[in-house]
Each structure stands twice: as structure tokens, then as C-alpha cells.
Scaffold this active site. Structure first.
Site, PDB file in Angstrom:
ATOM      1  N   ARG A  85     -38.010  28.812   4.260  1.00 13.89           N
ATOM      2  CA  ARG A  85     -39.382  29.180   3.951  1.00 13.89           C
ATOM      3  C   ARG A  85     -39.999  28.224   2.937  1.00 13.89           C
ATOM      4  NH1 ARG A  85     -39.969  34.236   0.442  1.00 13.89           N
ATOM      5  NH2 ARG A  85     -39.741  35.554   2.260  1.00 13.89           N
ATOM      6  N   TYR A  86     -39.224  27.861   1.914  1.00 13.11           N
ATOM      7  CA  TYR A  86     -39.705  26.965   0.869  1.00 13.11           C
ATOM      8  C   TYR A  86     -39.184  25.560   1.165  1.00 13.11           C
ATOM      9  CZ  TYR A  86     -40.602  31.262  -1.795  1.00 13.11           C
ATOM     10  OH  TYR A  86     -41.038  32.479  -2.223  1.00 13.11           O
ATOM     11  N   ARG A  89     -35.330  24.776  -0.462  1.00  8.79           N
ATOM     12  CA  ARG A  89     -34.199  25.712  -0.482  1.00  8.79           C
ATOM     13  C   ARG A  89     -34.187  26.593   0.763  1.00  8.79           C
ATOM     14  NH1 ARG A  89     -38.329  26.636  -3.767  1.00  8.79           N
ATOM     15  NH2 ARG A  89     -38.881  28.681  -4.605  1.00  8.79           N
ATOM     16  N   CYS A  98     -21.927  45.265   4.149  1.00 12.07           N
ATOM     17  CA  CYS A  98     -21.975  45.537   2.712  1.00 12.07           C
ATOM     18  C   CYS A  98     -21.086  46.737   2.443  1.00 12.07           C
ATOM     19  CB  CYS A  98     -23.401  45.884   2.266  1.00 12.07           C
ATOM     20  SG  CYS A  98     -24.642  44.682   2.780  1.00 12.07           S
ATOM     21  N   CYS A 102     -27.569  50.180   1.273  1.00 11.05           N
ATOM     22  CA  CYS A 102     -28.640  50.701   0.435  1.00 11.05           C
ATOM     23  C   CYS A 102     -29.778  51.136   1.339  1.00 11.05           C
ATOM     24  CB  CYS A 102     -29.118  49.608  -0.522  1.00 11.05           C
ATOM     25  SG  CYS A 102     -27.755  48.793  -1.364  1.00 11.05           S
ATOM     26  N   CYS A 105     -32.898  48.810   1.777  1.00  6.55           N
ATOM     27  CA  CYS A 105     -32.596  47.389   2.000  1.00  6.55           C
ATOM     28  C   CYS A 105     -33.713  46.661   2.741  1.00  6.55           C
ATOM     29  CB  CYS A 105     -31.300  47.259   2.791  1.00  6.55           C
ATOM     30  SG  CYS A 105     -30.862  45.545   3.120  1.00  6.55           S
ATOM     31  N   ARG A 107     -33.285  44.066   4.471  1.00  6.23           N
ATOM     32  CA  ARG A 107     -32.760  43.613   5.771  1.00  6.23           C
ATOM     33  C   ARG A 107     -32.166  44.790   6.522  1.00  6.23           C
ATOM     34  NH1 ARG A 107     -31.054  38.567   3.152  1.00  6.23           N
ATOM     35  NH2 ARG A 107     -32.990  37.377   3.069  1.00  6.23           N
ATOM     36  N   ASP A 266     -40.325  45.511  -0.549  1.00  3.64           N
ATOM     37  CA  ASP A 266     -40.936  44.944   0.655  1.00  3.64           C
ATOM     38  C   ASP A 266     -41.365  46.062   1.607  1.00  3.64           C
ATOM     39  OD1 ASP A 266     -40.501  42.241  -0.118  1.00  3.64           O
ATOM     40  OD2 ASP A 266     -38.388  42.446   0.455  1.00  3.64           O
ATOM     41  N   ASP A 303     -42.974  39.806  -2.758  1.00  2.00           N
ATOM     42  CA  ASP A 303     -42.671  38.863  -1.680  1.00  2.00           C
ATOM     43  C   ASP A 303     -43.663  39.200  -0.573  1.00  2.00           C
ATOM     44  OD1 ASP A 303     -41.407  36.858  -0.333  1.00  2.00           O
ATOM     45  OD2 ASP A 303     -39.387  37.671  -0.610  1.00  2.00           O
ATOM     46  N   LYS A 310     -42.939  34.427  -2.590  1.00  2.00           N
ATOM     47  CA  LYS A 310     -42.991  35.331  -3.735  1.00  2.00           C
ATOM     48  C   LYS A 310     -44.127  34.940  -4.665  1.00  2.00           C
ATOM     49  CE  LYS A 310     -37.978  36.112  -3.684  1.00  2.00           C
ATOM     50  NZ  LYS A 310     -37.579  35.149  -2.620  1.00  2.00           N
TER      51      LYS A 310
HETATM   52  C1  LIG Z   1     -36.472  34.523  -2.474  1.00  2.00           C
HETATM   53  C2  LIG Z   1     -36.231  33.475  -1.509  1.00  2.00           C
HETATM   54  C3  LIG Z   1     -35.789  32.206  -1.898  1.00  2.00           C
HETATM   55  C4  LIG Z   1     -35.480  31.875  -3.341  1.00  2.00           C
HETATM   56  O1  LIG Z   1     -36.610  31.942  -4.133  1.00  2.00           O
HETATM   57  P1  LIG Z   1     -36.490  31.587  -5.695  1.00  2.00           P
HETATM   58  O2  LIG Z   1     -37.825  31.960  -6.231  1.00  2.00           O
HETATM   59  O3  LIG Z   1     -36.164  30.144  -5.795  1.00  2.00           O
HETATM   60  O4  LIG Z   1     -35.391  32.438  -6.243  1.00  2.00           O
HETATM   61  C5  LIG Z   1     -35.621  31.249  -0.947  1.00  2.00           C
HETATM   62  N1  LIG Z   1     -35.872  31.491   0.358  1.00  2.00           N
HETATM   63  C6  LIG Z   1     -36.292  32.700   0.766  1.00  2.00           C
HETATM   64  C7  LIG Z   1     -36.538  32.903   2.212  1.00  2.00           C
HETATM   65  C8  LIG Z   1     -36.481  33.731  -0.145  1.00  2.00           C
HETATM   66  O5  LIG Z   1     -36.861  34.930   0.266  1.00  2.00           O
HETATM   67  S1  SF4 Z   2     -29.640  45.692  -0.495  1.00  2.00           S
HETATM   68 FE1  SF4 Z   2     -29.087  45.412   1.664  1.00  2.00          FE
HETATM   69  S2  SF4 Z   2     -27.968  43.473   1.740  1.00  2.00           S
HETATM   70 FE2  SF4 Z   2     -28.001  44.150  -0.403  1.00  2.00          FE
HETATM   71  S3  SF4 Z   2     -26.112  45.315  -0.670  1.00  2.00           S
HETATM   72 FE3  SF4 Z   2     -27.715  46.789  -0.175  1.00  2.00          FE
HETATM   73  S4  SF4 Z   2     -27.584  46.997   2.066  1.00  2.00           S
HETATM   74 FE4  SF4 Z   2     -26.468  45.141   1.513  1.00  2.00          FE
END
Ligand SMILES: *Cc1c(COP(=O)(O)O)cnc(C)c1O
Ligand code: SF4
Length: 345
Positions: A85-86, A89, A98, A102, A105, A107, A266, A303, A310
Site C-alpha cells: 500500500r505504501y 513497505r 492465532c 479476537c 479482528c 482480518r 476498522d 486506517d 493511516k
Molecule cells: C499499517 C500498515 C503498514 C505500516 O504502517 P506504519 O505507519 O509504517 O506502521 C504498512 N502497510 C500496510 C498495508 C498497513 O496497513
Molecule cells: S487481532 Fe486478528 S490477527 Fe490479531 S491475534 Fe486477534 S484474531 Fe489474530
């Protein structure tokens, strides 16, 4: 046995039952339920801050207004298991398991699903992608929980990344110190030492998660030279108060864990009952800065949906009138600050 797969009314042998396990079966059919024995042991009473984070709730099924993947991670995935996305990174989704699923979550669409975690071919493609993009300097292992992989698998992934010269930093996002601290072993710490600079962001949400075991797990990681950060999700009924947040954040700092982000939750389907207003988040942030050690104050971020990234939210206690700033101090006092105009040559 390390895990309890909770489909029945009795989750473990300390007498806590839920009213209606039929409903919980319905929820777990859609969103997997798993609670490590250790984490279940942190529950003090029904509906406390630990309970709410891990026990299935029928409201998960009632949330139909939100979508499963609001951050459009799938669209930002040039190869399976990698989110780019960025510019500099990427995130690698190396596991979909996991110790605790949670309920909030982000995801939720993936974790605990039947899909295999990143296989050999996917990993090799992801590494090739990173290798081919020399602008990538920072790789974040996420999931699911990366530390659900065994030491050998982790070592293969980390060595693969370290073989790419432009990858300066590796980060691991893990809730294992909170949910399965026994997984942090001397062997694992020895393994991590070989791959510095390695950062770990863990995920504490409630002061009751700070225990002797989770503290020891963090101490072992810190002693292995790993800078530790923490990402907390702002959760209604769990940690949406200044008092709880102060206890959590100052408690983390004492474990050598630097609070990094406080996340506005989110807009993920199945999690709406955890959502607080941004006003609440700003109120909490106002109750932190100046009141507790500045090192313990995280960035409050949203986000944005659509994969826009973010954005940091600051309390709105700032007014600009020409060259004069009207600021509010942590005690609520209004103070003017005379700014200047920069001269440019
Ligand atoms: C949060 C996130 C990051 C890391 O973001 P930082 O602000 O550098 O911690 C990188 N890629 C994705 C897709 C993210 O959601
Ligand atoms: S927030 Fe989601 S990915 Fe993180 S530990 Fe909990 S269930 Fe697993």
C-alpha cells in the site's frame, strides 16, 4: 492441550457459562472461535474486558452494514499474501491462525479460515516481488499471527528476507505475548537475534492482559535486543475510558513496550458492536498527553477505508489566528503562542 475450541456452553472448568450456546454455534460457524487456555484464564467475570474480546457474540452476525475488507487489502495485493500500500513497505500475511480469534479482528474475513497459510510457492513469489522492488525497505510479517509458525518456518521466511539487500528493517506484528506467552521461548529469541534489525509490535488492549507471563515474554524479547511497540484497538466496553487506557499504556511502558498506535476500529463486517466514536478517541487522547509519561502516548490513527492509509488524529485543541496560535494545555488552560513568518530567500 493448548487450545480450547469453544463450541459449547462450558468453555473451561472455572464455571463460566454463556446463556445460549446454540447462538454461539451459529457465530462460530461463520467466524471461527478459539481461546487459548492461558487467555481464557485471564477472564475474571462474564462480560469483562477479556471476555468481550474473545467470546462469540450474536451481534457479529447482525452487522451487515459493513464490508469484510474495507481497507481493500485484496486489491492492493500484487501477489498472494503480500499487501503493498505504501511506497517503501509491505505486509506479508504468513499465517491465518492465532491462539485466540479476537472478535474485533480487522482480518476477520481470513483468520481461522480453511485456507492454507502462505505456501511455499506463495512465499517464493512474495520474496521475488520484494526483490524486484528495490524501494521496499521495511517488511511487516502479519496474518493471523506469524508466531503460530514453527521456528523452522519462521527462520526460512526471515532468512529469505535478509537475503534481499534493500530490506533494511523487518517487523513482526504478533499478539502471542498476550495470548500465548509460552510460545516466546529462549530458542525463538536466539533465532530472532540472527535477523536484526528486527522490530516487534505486539497487541495489548486491556491492563488485565499485563500478567507475570506476558511481562516475562516481553522481557525475553526485549533482552534479545528487539525494540517492542504496541498497537491497541479502541474497543467499546473494553478500553474506551481514560482510566483503563492510562493503566494499559503506563503498564506497557514498564515492560519496555512503547505504545505505538491506538487504532480507531476498522469498519470490518462483524465488528460494529465494538465501534466507538472518534470523539471518544480524542477525549481519551486528551486524557493522556501531559498526564502520563510522553513515552506512553501512542498515535491515534484511523486506517481509512479504500486502502487510503493511516491518518493521525490529534485532539482539536488548536486554533490559528494570523501569527498567533491559541493552544490548550493538558490542564485545560488556554495559552497564546506567538509564531513567526519564515522568510524565504
Ligand atoms: C499499517 C500498515 C503498514 C505500516 O504502517 P506504519 O505507519 O509504517 O506502521 C504498512 N502497510 C500496510 C498495508 C498497513 O496497513
Ligand atoms: S487481532 Fe486478528 S490477527 Fe490479531 S491475534 Fe486477534 S484474531 Fe489474530
Amino acid at each position: 492441550m493448548r487450545y480450547i475450541i469453544c463450541n459449547s456452553a462450558t468453555y473451561y472448568n472455572n464455571g463460566i457459562n454463556t446463556d445460549s450456546h446454540d447462538n454461539n454455534n451459529l457465530v462460530s460457524a461463520r467466524y471461527p472461535v478459539r481461546i487459548s487456555k492461558y487467555y481464557a484464564g485471564l477472564i475474571k467475570r462474564p462480560y469483562d474486558g477479556i471476555w468481550k474480546q474473545c467470546m462469540p457474540d450474536t451481534r457479529e452476525l447482525e452487522d451487515i452494514s459493513q464490508v469484510p475488507d474495507p481497507l481493500e487489502e485484496k486489491k492492493l495485493s500484487p501477489v498472494p499474501g503480500l499487501i503493498h500500500r505504501y511506497p517503501d513497505r509491505v505486509v506479508l500475511l504468513v499465517s491465518n491462525r492465532c491462539p485466540v480469534y479476537c472478535r474485533f479482528c480487522m482480518r476477520k474475513r481470513l483468520v481461522g479460515s480453511g485456507d492454507a497459510p502462505m505456501g511455499k510457492a506463495d512465499l517464493s513469489n512474495a520474496l521475488k516481488y520484494i526483490e524486484a522492488h528495490s524501494e521496499i525497505r521495511d517488511v511487516i510479517l502479519s496474518g493471523g499471527d506469524p508466531l503460530m509458525l514453527d521456528d523452522t518456518s519462521l527462520s526460512i521466511i526471515l532468512a529469505g528476507l535478509r537475503a534481499i539487500p534493500h530490506v533494511a528493517v523487518i517487523r513482526i506484528g504478533t499478539r502471542i505475548p498476550v495470548t500465548l506467552p509460552e510460545r516466546i521461548t529462549p530458542d525463538l529469541c536466539r533465532l530472532f537475534r540472527k535477523f536484526h534489525p528486527l522490530y516487534i509490535n505486539t497487541h495489548f488492549n486491556h491492563p488485565d492482559e499485563i500478567t507475570v507471563d506476558s511481562s516475562n515474554a516481553c522481557a525475553m524479547l526485549a533482552d534479545a535486543g528487539i525494540p517492542l511497540g504496541n498497537q491497541t484497538v479502541l474497543l467499546k466496553g473494553v478500553n474506551d475510558s481514560v482510566e483503563i487506557m492510562r493503566r494499559l499504556l503506563t503498564g506497557l511502558l514498564a515492560l519496555r513496550v512503547k505504545p505505538y498506535y491506538l487504532h480507531q476500529i476498522d469498519l470490518v463486517q462483524g465488528t460494529a458492536h465494538f465501534r466507538t466514536s472518534v470523539q471518544t478517541g480524542m477525549k481519551i487522547m486528551r486524557g493522556l498527553r501531559g498526564h502520563i509519561s510522553g513515552l506512553a502516548v501512542p498515535h491515534y490513527v484511523i486506517d481509512l477505508p479504500g486502502g487510503k492509509g493511516k491518518v493521525a488524529i490529534l485532539p482539536d485543541d488548536f486554533e490559528v489566528k494570523g501569527n498567533v496560535l491559541q493552544l490548550r494545555t493538558y490542564t485545560g488552560e488556554r495559552v497564546s503562542y506567538q509564531d513567526i513568518t519564515d522568510s524565504h530567500f
